[in-house]
Design an enzyme around this catalytic site. Structure first.
Site, PDB file in Angstrom:
ATOM      1  N   HIS A  56      -8.453  13.100  -2.228  1.00 48.08           N
ATOM      2  CA  HIS A  56      -7.305  12.285  -1.823  1.00 48.08           C
ATOM      3  C   HIS A  56      -6.654  12.890  -0.579  1.00 48.08           C
ATOM      4  O   HIS A  56      -6.355  14.077  -0.531  1.00 48.08           O
ATOM      5  CB  HIS A  56      -6.272  12.202  -2.956  1.00 48.08           C
ATOM      6  N   SER A  71      -9.221   6.527   0.235  1.00 46.76           N
ATOM      7  CA  SER A  71      -8.381   5.423  -0.230  1.00 46.76           C
ATOM      8  C   SER A  71      -8.561   4.183   0.631  1.00 46.76           C
ATOM      9  O   SER A  71      -8.226   3.080   0.215  1.00 46.76           O
ATOM     10  CB  SER A  71      -6.905   5.832  -0.199  1.00 46.76           C
ATOM     11  N   ASN A  78      -9.043   2.004  -8.069  1.00 46.54           N
ATOM     12  CA  ASN A  78     -10.092   3.003  -7.798  1.00 46.54           C
ATOM     13  C   ASN A  78      -9.996   4.194  -8.746  1.00 46.54           C
ATOM     14  O   ASN A  78     -10.708   5.178  -8.595  1.00 46.54           O
ATOM     15  CB  ASN A  78     -10.100   3.420  -6.324  1.00 46.54           C
ATOM     16  N   ARG A 127      36.860  -8.055  -1.817  1.00 41.22           N
ATOM     17  CA  ARG A 127      35.629  -8.684  -2.339  1.00 41.22           C
ATOM     18  C   ARG A 127      35.790 -10.208  -2.377  1.00 41.22           C
ATOM     19  O   ARG A 127      34.843 -10.960  -2.143  1.00 41.22           O
ATOM     20  CB  ARG A 127      35.273  -8.131  -3.717  1.00 41.22           C
ATOM     21  N   PHE A 177      25.735   0.437  -7.971  1.00 47.96           N
ATOM     22  CA  PHE A 177      24.378   0.074  -8.383  1.00 47.96           C
ATOM     23  C   PHE A 177      23.434  -0.120  -7.205  1.00 47.96           C
ATOM     24  O   PHE A 177      22.217  -0.144  -7.384  1.00 47.96           O
ATOM     25  CB  PHE A 177      24.415  -1.163  -9.278  1.00 47.96           C
ATOM     26  N   HIS A 215      -0.855   4.470   2.592  1.00 45.35           N
ATOM     27  CA  HIS A 215      -1.683   5.612   3.006  1.00 45.35           C
ATOM     28  C   HIS A 215      -3.077   5.163   3.413  1.00 45.35           C
ATOM     29  O   HIS A 215      -3.811   5.912   4.045  1.00 45.35           O
ATOM     30  CB  HIS A 215      -1.760   6.663   1.894  1.00 45.35           C
ATOM     31  N   GLU A 268      18.092  -4.209  -8.611  1.00 50.44           N
ATOM     32  CA  GLU A 268      18.603  -3.925  -7.271  1.00 50.44           C
ATOM     33  C   GLU A 268      17.491  -3.563  -6.302  1.00 50.44           C
ATOM     34  O   GLU A 268      17.582  -3.849  -5.107  1.00 50.44           O
ATOM     35  CB  GLU A 268      19.652  -2.805  -7.333  1.00 50.44           C
ATOM     36  N   LEU A 290      -8.468   6.782  -9.215  1.00 48.73           N
ATOM     37  CA  LEU A 290      -8.080   8.152  -8.874  1.00 48.73           C
ATOM     38  C   LEU A 290      -6.786   8.168  -8.080  1.00 48.73           C
ATOM     39  O   LEU A 290      -6.693   7.551  -7.015  1.00 48.73           O
ATOM     40  CB  LEU A 290      -9.186   8.837  -8.076  1.00 48.73           C
ATOM     41  N   SER A 340      31.548 -11.157  -9.699  1.00 42.46           N
ATOM     42  CA  SER A 340      32.369  -9.987  -9.371  1.00 42.46           C
ATOM     43  C   SER A 340      32.369  -9.701  -7.872  1.00 42.46           C
ATOM     44  O   SER A 340      33.378  -9.310  -7.304  1.00 42.46           O
ATOM     45  CB  SER A 340      31.851  -8.743 -10.103  1.00 42.46           C
TER      46      SER A 340
END
Lengths: 629, 629
Positions: free
Chosen positions: A256, A35, A180, A314, A387, A72, A362, A182, A341
């Site tokens: 991999h 990779s 690539n 809040r 959320f 990676h 989010e 794969l 809110s």
């Protein structure tokens, strides 16, 4: 025109990056050489001719930023650092060893790595955050380069980033997709169908350039075209081969995340033309600009509220954040389309140039916060607490990034009432406590909220504030202090028979219970545990000692992992936590156990047995019980 | 051609849906009338002429499925149910009241609601799961209809669904986007730019149809076109007006999530032509097909492993799942492109027709599992445990859906070694424990894993299995039983001075510590707490009684919310948890406290102080300490 000499230099550097990726992983015995090999040509050209970066001054505000979203491929990144002369061959060989800066996936343990990667699909949304800083806050001409793998484009977060980058016309953002073909376990969804990638990117408002990722001239031209465009971000979609350059690896499955054995390594390096020790001079940024400071700091004037008034925490968050904005030009705010809110809208109105609407995305919101703090801004990101769970992996990774971000979740718990369980955060305290470097705050009153918001700004790590939808009585004076890590004894006497510990909405239920119990001549201590993490161990220990070990913890949260768990931990043997030596602990946890429906806040608090009635009952069950059972 | 009479009927029904949405929310005093009004015309046509649904038999396998992804438009859904004759006007007026089936957002408390919605961006990915069941498992010709809001298309999960639906050529899936232009706090990102929506959808491989969402003829034609296509899913992009039909609401800001007051209601209803009590006969499905059972059930033959062999529990998961697949044709598997690491690939090879590759899209994977269980399949969805955190909001909502899904997270904890912290799940136990209806399992051995996997299949709720990357010794015989909710005493004597509680990788460290302590003549009890939730309270209490209250809990997880928290909860006063009456508890929690880097598993376990060395030290600190401090 590109000279033959230039092409040769790029080629040689690319081969070195491949060879070094192989060498490092073979020594480590694990890692991802193939990779790392597919985008080596692209990185060679980037590093040689396009990146503007002062490796001796990673904090230079004019530096370009490079994010290896396909984390990676860390060996490639480390090989680039070697080529840039900032790590030695010897250090390269420490890859993946205990104590090495060269971890299996990049983290900011290295000074040139801004954010950790390795959970795929996060680099581009974070890049959006850095690019927002560059274009709108710093207002400096640096570029943000993000190298993605093709597999990670399956993550929706990547399309949140595509969407937001074009919405904010981030022409300083350049993504490269290393197609690539794969993935880990076989062919990717789209294989080499780069046209589909390009069509999607264009539909999301990007300039898309398809190239052969091993053709150095095409790479060079694509980078030039990316720098030339000034009304949209650019994605370079590069068709490449995994393991490029080594016949036994190139475009083959089964390779991999596998290091080569010594014999295979020898053969591969020979095929790549042997080891090289090329050093290149990475261009430093030409500009010497400084970030545009947005406004002049004023003395901090936090909002104040009259005791006895009813104000939602809040609401106080919005007021306090706006006040903080006047005092601290580096404070910025983001919200996921619910700013009316969460009351982030107050800040948005006062400081529109420092507010970023993230719409209902989010993951992108939290990623953008991580990106903004790379450039030293102090992002406050808000949504309904429920959320924020959408971005939990981003919070987890933000901790690995050693990021300093502030998350604010409103509408916590069943006390929101009629909207029902989909809107009720009942797991947020558990989730956020279990994040490294986290601070978890849950104020019960408006003045307290303001004081906590002001402390969040300079607090490192992941700082979470939980706010309440309902208006609740202001119980503290505006001149009182509420340090993080502290608590507040709201009621106490020398005859307390039990201690009730609440936070947020349940503190008010505890106070109602206090009144009713006092009428029956049962005195209880009431503790406001506004700092859920770190929790005030000493005050809890003292209360347990003073009240015969009788503790009742009441929270608007599932029974697992929240305030009750934090209190229990205060009495467990954990690292340096002081040892408790008092009467035997008898702790009752009151929390939500059944799935709620709709109802008024009062009805739901009662049905869940976390209201004053339940507290009174729990305390009575304790004080009636003989000691020492 | 559509007759005038037909158009009139549709119009009247649409007006009734609007009126009823207003009436219900005004009585409730809260809710979302205007968001219910914009798609009323579309729903009138759907309900009258396209939906095939037997309201008397919601489980009829031939029923179409309708998912209201914009769950805040619940009043519209309930008004549709009234029009279909299954709820009364009286029940409509119970909206949002305690105990009513008509919650603020739809949940399966209602028999016609398959899944809870209200966290936006989830309906379409869940619809993908139902459509996968219809096309590939049931092989029945029903359709899945999903109504989305425009704001929620900002969620990346929506694009994961677009991507997967075309990849799996789900021509039985029809999405409708209600482009009313107005989000909660203002204009949406794309406003009425329906062309952009269409271009994006087409780039993702869908048929996209733009219509005026208030033009009944266009709606009718769009539905026909959607049913006619047979090589891809269809999205109808409908330009609408929020609050359509009432001048004081229509296309105006400031009306999101607001009920009308009585006077406003009166005026609005008059403007909409007054109350109606239209009942319509929704067409039942014509087909009488039965789901195609995939294979004939064989007797369950779980894999067995020889004691003393070294086998990774993830390896045993793959084996056991494959065995389960032979015995239970309703078991299906999904994985997020790491099936060769989780070993879901074994199942995929054995039963390719029941395996769905979800690529790197964990939100879509979990949503698909929820969709598959709507049709009674038993989905096992796997990835690295760390990456399941990507779908945490989907897990939270799956609980609200009362869904029965199985999640399997491999590569848990720092014991994965060299890959580093981005790949290490260290918060998964905390996160999954704090989910309603959840079961959390963490086996230490291959035979135990197989037994637990077989129990997962019939277990209701959210069932989570945590597996280990490393190979660990097989310590149990293949004929032993490991019931959920139980534990296993692995070492014990009548002279035990302390109890060590581990699970998964740390159980093996506990056993090493046992050997070393025994050599020093300190005997300890060792408990394998493979069932983290529910935890075996009685065995823990007995151990505490037998070992002087000395407990050491050791886990490969952050200190918060995991196994240690579960053990502490066993000794707290929580609901019906039995009371502990034994020697005073002295509990030490050993867990990960510092951010790990790369290293060998052994090095990392040692550095984190969760290895045998740390356990020996902790036990010694307890047994040396006089009792009763």
């Amino acid at each position: 025109m590109t000279t033959q000499e230039q092409l040769h230099q790029w080629y040689e550097l690319a081969q070195q990056l491949r060879v070094d990726s192989i060498r490092a992983t073979t020594v480590a015995g694990s890692g991802h050489p193939t990779s790392s090999m597919s985008p080596a040509d692209i990185m060679a050209v980037l590093l040689s001719n396009y990146l503007r970066y002062d490796f001796n001054d990673p904090q230079n505000p004019n530096n370009d930023r490079f994010i290896l979203s396909k984390g990676h491929a860390a060996p490639l990144l480390y090989a680039m650092y070697k080529a840039a002369g900032v790590i030695s061959d010897e250090e390269l060989f420490s890859l993946r060893q205990l104590g090495s800066r060269l971890e299996g996936h990049p983290t900011p343990v290295l000074p040139w790595v801004d954010v950790a990667t390795g959970s795929l699909g996060q680099g581009l949304p974070i890049g959006v955050g850095v690019a927002l800083a560059g274009k709108y806050l710093d207002q400096l001409p640096y570029h943000v380069w993000v190298l993605l793998g093709d597999s990670e484009t399956s993550e929706g977060s990547v399309w949140e980033a595509f969407d937001h980058a074009s919405h904010y016309t981030l022409d300083n953002l350049i993504a490269i997709i290393d197609v690539n073909r794969l993935g880990q376990r076989g062919q990717t969804e789209l294989g080499w169908n780069t046209q589909v990638y390009a069509a999607r990117a264009r539909a999301f408002g990007w300039q898309a350039i398809e190239i052969d990722g091993h053709n150095l001239i095409e790479i060079d031209q694509a980078f030039s075209a990316a720098l030339a465009v000034n009304d949209r971000p650019t994605v370079i979609i590069a068709r490449t081969k995994k393991g490029k350059g080594v016949a036994s690896l190139e475009d083959l499955g089964g390779w991999h995340g596998k290091a080569l054995k010594a014999e295979q390594e020898k053969q591969a390096i020979a095929e790549l033309g042997g080891e090289r020790q090329i050093k290149i001079e990475v261009s430093k940024p030409e500009e010497q600009g400084q970030p545009v400071f947005l406004g002049n700091p004023q003395p901090l004037q936090l909002p104040t509220y009259n005791q006895g008034a009813k104000v939602a925490t809040r609401r106080a968050y919005g007021d306090a954040l706006t006040a903080l904005g006047a005092a601290q030009p580096h404070v910025v705010a983001l919200d996921a389309e619910v700013s009316n809110s969460t009351y982030a809208e107050d800040f948005a109105e006062a400081y529109p140039e420092r507010y970023f609407e993230m719409y209902i995305a989010e993951q992108q919101m939290i990623a953008a916060a991580v990106g903004l703090q790379v450039r030293q801004y102090k992002p406050f990101a808000s949504s309904f607490a429920a959320f924020l769970s959408r971005g939990y992996d981003f919070v987890r990774m933000a901790a690995v990034s050693r990021a300093n971000i502030k998350l604010v979740g409103s509408h916590a718990g069943i006390s929101i009432g009629q909207d029902g369980p989909s809107q009720m955060a009942l797991e947020d305290l558990a989730a956020l406590r279990a994040v490294w470097s986290s601070t978890v705050l849950y104020p019960s009153d408006a003045n307290q909220t303001a004081k906590l918001v002001s402390q969040m700004s300079d607090r490192n790590g992941i700082v979470y504030l939980r706010t309440t939808r309902e208006s609740t009585p202001v119980i503290y004076g505006s001149d009182e202090e509420f340090p993080i890590g502290g608590s507040r004894i709201v009621q106490s006497s020398d005859r307390d028979q039990a201690t009730v510990i609440g936070a947020g909405i349940t503190l008010h239920e505890a106070l109602k219970a206090y009144d009713r119990l006092r009428n029956e001549d049962i005195l209880v201590r009431v503790i406001d545990a506004y700092s859920v993490k770190p929790i005030d161990v000493q005050t809890l220990h003292q209360a347990a000692r003073d009240t015969n070990g009788n503790l009742v913890v009441v929270e608007d949260h599932w029974i697992e992992g929240g305030l009750g768990a934090a209190v229990l931990d205060a009495f467990a043997g954990i690292g340096s936590t002081p040892t408790y030596n008092g009467p035997r602990l008898r702790l009752i946890k009151l929390a939500v156990q059944d799935m709620p429906g709709s109802g008024t806040p009062e009805e739901l608090l009662h049905a869940a047995k976390i209201d004053a009635d339940a507290i009174v009952e729990a305390v009575k069950s304790q004080v009636r019980q003989p000691v020492g059972v």
